[in-house]
Scaffold this active site. Structure first.
Site: not given
Length: 474
Positions: A31, A136
């Site tokens: 991520h 995110d």
């Protein structure tokens, strides 16, 4: 496409000092990496980008970034926040559920970033006409206060494939709103064994916080997953939410480094024939049992294929802290026997540069989305060996939809030991068969299409141009 006629130069000149972008990553390598790639891409349009995370994870993201010149990340403003103390236990290889449960304390503690991120947003909101928050999707609760800032907009970043994202959403809907076309895969892997109950609860809580975003960004390209982006739009309850397929975010043209800067494995690859080496790596969150490592080592040896094998334990919560450093064990004398045929790398490896090397003819992978996008954009076929999370569905995308890879094992046997004969057969199928050669050809052709999509006028360039034009609108 809204704004697609705006050129990159026009986007640069339109009110760029009046818009700031704040990027909020989830603290796991796959991520962190995607959003740092995106940050570098956005700075190339002349917009200021603020990358807001914990000090250690910002450092991790910068240290492990590959493919960009050293000046790119220097343009990003890193905000190094401190997290409260959390436990950082070693990984526990579990053949039944391989999800990295040892990272759960980190994930839970990361939610404490809400206050410092909120302070940063308020500070920036007084200096810029508009604040763009790209977060995110697993950090939705951290940025939820953005809806209280009048001149701020939020965009959820989806760090998995559109294919997986669609089927994750589709499976949660009891009464299907429409029928799927007959050629869409029907046998989608179940979520059994993909994660722990703790992370499932964490994700569900983050999902509850979503809904305030103005749009969603995907690290994929319309030329790869356009069909599934359209299905996600169709499934969306809010038609006003915009969807931008801005990937691949990783650089697709990899420059050769000088010999002094080269990793040792690249020097070894220079001596090998074209398409002759299989790259073996299972990402930053996979830890195999000793027994499975032995089977893989034997399978590689019996396959008679040349290989580079990145053999590491999974990351712990803070990769810069000490802790158990038990090296994975190989059969006695293995590396000496394989000296002319393979190389075992026990440290972080420059994956983009390895995949882009002409000697690489295949990639045995866990099918994390970062790795899939890198392999697809460079044109390397895959031997798909999913371990957890989104990986089983990504493996189906690679093998059945794109047809640029072969499954090492079916997900229905995910808790079972993968035997050396199975591994040997998968390696031979990918590297030394007519079927594998056809996969390699399709992968190379798709790689060409994907690389063209990021060039001026290409589908992905138009998507990022459209996004930049939209967030800098007057």
């Amino acid at each position: 496409m809204e704004g697609q006629n705006n050129t990159k130069d026009e986007a640069k000149s339109c009110l760029k000092p009046q818009v700031a972008v704040v990027v909020v990553p989830f603290p796991a390598q796959g991520h962190l990496n995607q959003l740092l790639h995106l940050s570098n891409l956005i700075t190339s349009y002349g917009l200021p980008v603020h990358y807001a995370g914990s000090a250690s994870h910002n450092r991790q993201a910068k240290l492990r970034l590959h493919g960009w010149d050293s000046q790119s990340s220097s343009k990003v403003h890193f905000h190094d926040f401190q997290l409260p103390p959390y436990s950082s236990p070693p990984p526990n290889p579990d053949p039944s559920i391989q999800f990295p449960a040892h990272l759960q304390p980190l994930f839970d503690t990361s939610l404490h970033l809400r206050q410092p991120v909120n302070q940063l947003l308020h500070q920036l909101s007084t200096n810029f006409r508009r604040i763009i928050v790209i977060h995110d999707c697993l950090m939705a609760s951290v940025v939820q206060d953005v809806k209280l800032i009048p001149n701020a907009e939020a965009y959820a970043f989806i760090p998995i494939s559109a294919f997986t994202s669609f089927f994750n959403s589709w499976d949660r809907i009891p009464d299907k709103p429409f029928q799927l076309d007959s050629d869409i895969p029907k046998c989608i892997p179940s979520t059994d064994g993909c994660s722990t109950q703790e992370i499932a609860n964490f994700i569900a809580n983050q999902r509850k916080c979503l809904g305030f975003e103005s749009g969603r960004l995907y690290n994929t390209s319309m030329v790869i997953e356009g069909r599934y982006i359209e299905l996600l739009k169709k499934l969306s309850k809010k038609s006003e939410i915009k969807h931008f397929a801005v990937g691949p975010l990783n650089p697709v043209e990899i420059e050769n480094k000088s010999e002094k800067q080269q990793h040792m494995c690249l020097k070894w690859l220079d001596k090998q024939m074209k398409d002759s080496v299989i790259y073996v790596s299972f990402g930053s969150t996979t830890t195999m049992t000793d027994e499975q490592i032995m089977e893989l080592a034997t399978g590689l040896e019996k396959s008679e294929q040349k290989f580079i094998w990145v053999l590491r334990r999974a990351d712990i919560g803070d990769v810069f802290k000490g802790g158990e450093d038990r090296k994975p064990q190989l059969p006695e004398g293995y590396e000496e026997r394989m000296e002319d045929r393979g190389m075992v790398v026990r440290e972080w490896a420059p994956q983009l540069e390895i995949l882009a090397h002409p000697s690489i003819g295949g990639y045995m992978s866990h099918c994390g989305w970062n790795s899939c996008m890198e392999s697809i954009s460079i044109g390397v076929p895959m031997a798909a060996w999913p371990m957890h999370s989104d990986q089983p569905k990504n493996a189906i995308l690679v093998t059945e939809v794109l047809r640029i890879g072969t499954l090492v094992r079916d997900w229905t046997q995910h808790a079972e030991l993968v035997m050396s004969t199975t591994i040997e057969n998968a390696l031979r199928r990918l590297m030394a068969s007519k079927e594998g050669e056809e996969m390699r050809k399709r992968a190379a052709e798709l790689g060409d299409v994907v690389r063209a999509s990021v060039a001026k006028g290409g589908a992905s360039r138009l998507e990022i141009d459209s996004f930049i034009s939209y967030i800098t609108r007057c």
